[in-house]
Design a protein around this motif. Structure first.
Motif, PDB file in Angstrom:
ATOM      1  N   GLU A 158       0.855  -1.181   0.088  1.00 37.37           N
ATOM      2  CA  GLU A 158       0.060  -0.013  -0.060  1.00 37.37           C
ATOM      3  C   GLU A 158       1.008   1.328  -0.008  1.00 37.37           C
ATOM      4  O   GLU A 158       0.601   2.130  -0.498  1.00 37.37           O
ATOM      5  CB  GLU A 158      -0.960  -0.018   1.155  1.00 37.37           C
TER       6      GLU A 158
ATOM      7  N   HIS B  96      -4.722  -3.847   6.156  1.00 36.95           N
ATOM      8  CA  HIS B  96      -4.125  -4.381   4.918  1.00 36.95           C
ATOM      9  C   HIS B  96      -3.045  -5.148   5.200  1.00 36.95           C
ATOM     10  O   HIS B  96      -2.731  -5.115   6.632  1.00 36.95           O
ATOM     11  CB  HIS B  96      -3.664  -3.281   4.081  1.00 36.95           C
TER      12      HIS B  96
ATOM     13  N   GLN C  93      -7.442   2.913   1.978  1.00 41.01           N
ATOM     14  CA  GLN C  93      -7.205   1.209   2.033  1.00 41.01           C
ATOM     15  C   GLN C  93      -6.818   0.846   3.238  1.00 41.01           C
ATOM     16  O   GLN C  93      -6.759  -0.016   3.661  1.00 41.01           O
ATOM     17  CB  GLN C  93      -6.578   0.824   0.854  1.00 41.01           C
TER      18      GLN C  93
ATOM     19  N   PRO D 167     -10.090   2.908   6.514  1.00 38.91           N
ATOM     20  CA  PRO D 167     -11.332   2.874   5.781  1.00 38.91           C
ATOM     21  C   PRO D 167     -12.189   4.128   6.427  1.00 38.91           C
ATOM     22  O   PRO D 167     -12.299   4.507   7.269  1.00 38.91           O
ATOM     23  CB  PRO D 167     -12.079   1.679   5.995  1.00 38.91           C
TER      24      PRO D 167
END
Length: 640
Positions: A72, A538, A584, A587
């Motif tokens: 990410e 993540h 991501q 959120p």
């Protein structure tokens, strides 16, 4: 004595025009670097200044947007060797190849995978780097002629920072495994590179811990495993070859990220500089470099007492007992990153309290230098508020550091105070000129940028103050910094605000919940519910909170006790939120639930939502809106 303040600095001069520079690199006399341009919605492009030239050219004009999505956070988006250049394009997340000075062409096919942190293996005509696919990292090779990635090594979990020896016969890289982050525990790996390009004898040579590891080689399967034995719980950073058999790496085995040299032929290690200084930083992104080898000499950046210093490491032929010598390099910059060197020249990203970040080019023979800032500074030197070191008694009475910026006209007891909590929470409040801070000081605010317990730059023990104590130590340190300034007559107790983004947003919200020091707060994509983060985060950060709070879900009660969302009824002051709808990492639901809980309690709340923005705002227009809205919100509620 207070003096008349200058004109307030406009938000458009702070956020709208200045590009962020990243990953400078010297190769064959060429200087390359990335520019992230807020005026182009945060698009990142690659610039090149040819050898002997003064004019830069853009290699990847729009619509190319260089960005990696590995873990990410990305980073390490381009590699160059000779005339071969490979980069990651965010439009399709593929690797692209450019034969300088030709046009780019796609190397890989689009698919559910991400690439980053590569190097060019010229003799074998391939790119070698990290591919993240199906929830795992792999070291892969991609032919420069194009084609499918060929797996070289399957780590147990995460890998990166690969470095190929000058003769192409050895490859070094870093691995780490959950629940640890790379700055907590990681291992240095080494393998021989066979003539056909396959890896042979892959093994950890520092920082090993027991784990099953998939075998190496293009035909390895998950069933082929090796096990290895714990040697020490250390973190390693940036392997760098200084000869075909000598490798330099930063290790915090001593309690500080110090440099060590490994003789790969004999396996002998030599501590180079046993100093209370940090020669590394947390590996949130790829492409970080704090050391550089120009072919003859080793140059390094070291953090001490919250500031960075550039120096030459004088190596000794004795690889056993004699430490190297440290020679500071005279130049005026003390915020440094992204070192790269070649043939007597060094380049780095550099700034100081009166100079914006730019490219520093240093002649290592004569000591002459030039600095090319990303944009002209809109402030006269006399109008800049310069940071003053603030040491205060933080959580548990422990000596803790911050940078204090007095308001325009001088510090005084009626000044409103903005407390800044950095992100990470492993980041570091640095000394480089921040127009964002000057925006506030030019409006009469005092600002304190806190290196709370857990921050980088002060040794491993300082970082580990936050182990199991996120939401406690950081909150107490931010509150204590504010109280120290009030007690010193440099701020008003009635007008103290706190702001932060991401982890800093969590600290800000927790401080509003669990202390009575602050009168307003601002959260940018901040964590509001650590339980949700632990269960929904993540892959890269999936187990990060194990160390910061406790193992999930066994420590559920601790998560609840630290949660701003669970204790929203304890907040009694106004809060403004800023959230990217494509985030991501944190959120949008976290921000929405927190704002709704405060509104239900009758607390004044604003929520600003931004389509197309993720974790961290890239668009200049969005960043201007955030800064202006934060200032207007605080001014309204402080009645200034």
């Amino acid at each position: 004595m207070r003096t008349s303040p200058p004109e307030p600095l406009a938000a458009a001069l702070v956020e709208g025009r200045t590009s962020s520079l990243k990953e400078p690199l010297l190769r064959d006399g060429r200087l390359l670097w990335l520019e992230q341009r807020p005026q182009e919605q945060g698009r990142t492009t690659l610039m090149l200044r040819p050898a002997g030239g003064d004019t830069a050219v853009e290699l990847t004009p729009s619509p190319h947007n260089l960005r990696s999505r590995v873990h990410e956070y990305g980073g390490g988006v381009y590699a160059v060797g000779g005339n071969d250049l490979v980069f990651v394009d965010d439009s399709d997340r593929c690797l692209w190849h450019l034969n300088l000075p030709g046009a780019p062409r796609r190397l890989t096919t689009p698919g559910p995978r991400a690439f980053a942190d590569g190097l060019i293996d010229g003799p074998r005509r391939r790119w070698l780097g990290v591919m993240e696919a199906e929830g795992r990292d792999q070291l892969v090779a991609v032919p420069l002629a194009g084609g499918e990635p060929q797996r070289l090594h399957q780590p147990a979990d995460f890998c990166g920072y690969a470095a190929l020896s000058p003769d192409g016969r050895q490859l070094a890289w870093v691995e780490w495994q959950q629940p640890f982050m790379p700055w907590q525990r990681s291992q240095l790996w080494l393998a021989a590179v066979k003539q056909d390009g396959a890896l042979e004898g892959a093994r950890p040579v520092a920082g090993a811990r027991p784990v099953a590891v998939a075998g190496s080689g293009p035909n390895a399967t998950d069933a082929e495993t090796d096990t290895y034995t714990d040697t020490s719980a250390i973190s390693v950073f940036q392997p760098l070859w200084i000869s075909p058999t000598e490798l330099v790496v930063a290790s915090d085995a001593s309690g500080w990220w110090n440099l060590q040299r490994l003789d790969t032929a004999s396996g002998a290690w030599q501590p180079l500089l046993p100093l209370e200084a940090e020669f590394a930083m947390p590996q949130w992104v790829y492409g970080m470099r704090t050391t550089a080898w120009d072919g003859q000499q080793l140059i390094a950046a070291a953090a001490r007492e919250g500031a960075w210093q550039l120096g030459r490491v004088h190596l000794t032929p004795d690889r056993v007992g004699t430490p190297a010598a440290w020679e500071p390099l005279e130049q005026p910059f003390d915020d440094l990153a992204g070192l790269s060197a070649e043939a007597g020249t060094l380049v780095a990203l550099a700034s100081n309290p009166t100079s914006l970040e730019g490219l520093l080019e240093l002649d290592l023979t004569t000591g002459s230098w030039r600095h090319s800032p990303a944009a002209p500074c809109p402030l006269q030197p006399e109008a800049i508020s310069q940071p003053e070191p603030l040491w205060f008694a933080g959580h548990g009475g422990v000596r803790t550091h911050a940078w204090f910026y007095p308001p325009a006209g001088g510090a005084h007891a009626e000044a409103p105070l903005l407390v800044k909590g950095h992100s990470g929470p492993t980041a570091m409040a640095r000394r480089g000129l921040s127009l964002g801070i000057q925006f506030w000081t030019s409006r009469g605010w005092s600002v304190v940028d806190v290196n709370y317990g857990g921050s980088t730059g002060f040794g491993r023990a300082y970082r580990e103050r936050l182990d199991g104590q996120w939401g406690v130590v950081d909150v107490a340190d931010c509150a204590a910094a504010a109280q120290a300034l009030v007690a010193a007559g440099k701020a008003s107790a009635a007008r103290i605000a706190i702001e932060g983004g991401s982890a800093g947003g969590f600290t800000a919200l927790a401080a509003l919940c669990f202390t009575d020091v602050f009168r307003a707060g601002a959260s940018r994509y901040g964590v509001t519910d650590p339980s949700a983060l632990a269960s929904e985060s993540h892959r890269f950060e999936a187990r990060y909170l194990d160390g910061l709070i406790g193992p999930w879900p066994e420590a559920r009660a601790t998560y609840e006790a630290r949660s701003p969302l669970a204790h929203a009824d304890q907040i009694r002051c106004p809060v403004v939120f800023f959230q990217g709808l494509d985030d991501q990492v944190v959120p949008p639901e976290q921000t929405e639930r927190m704002a709704a809980a405060l509104e239900a309690n009758g607390i004044p709340v604003e929520v600003h939502r931004f389509a197309g923005e993720g974790h961290g705002f890239r668009s200049g227009s969005v960043r201007i809106q955030v800064l202006e809205a934060t200032e207007a919100f605080f001014r309204r509620h402080f009645q200034r």
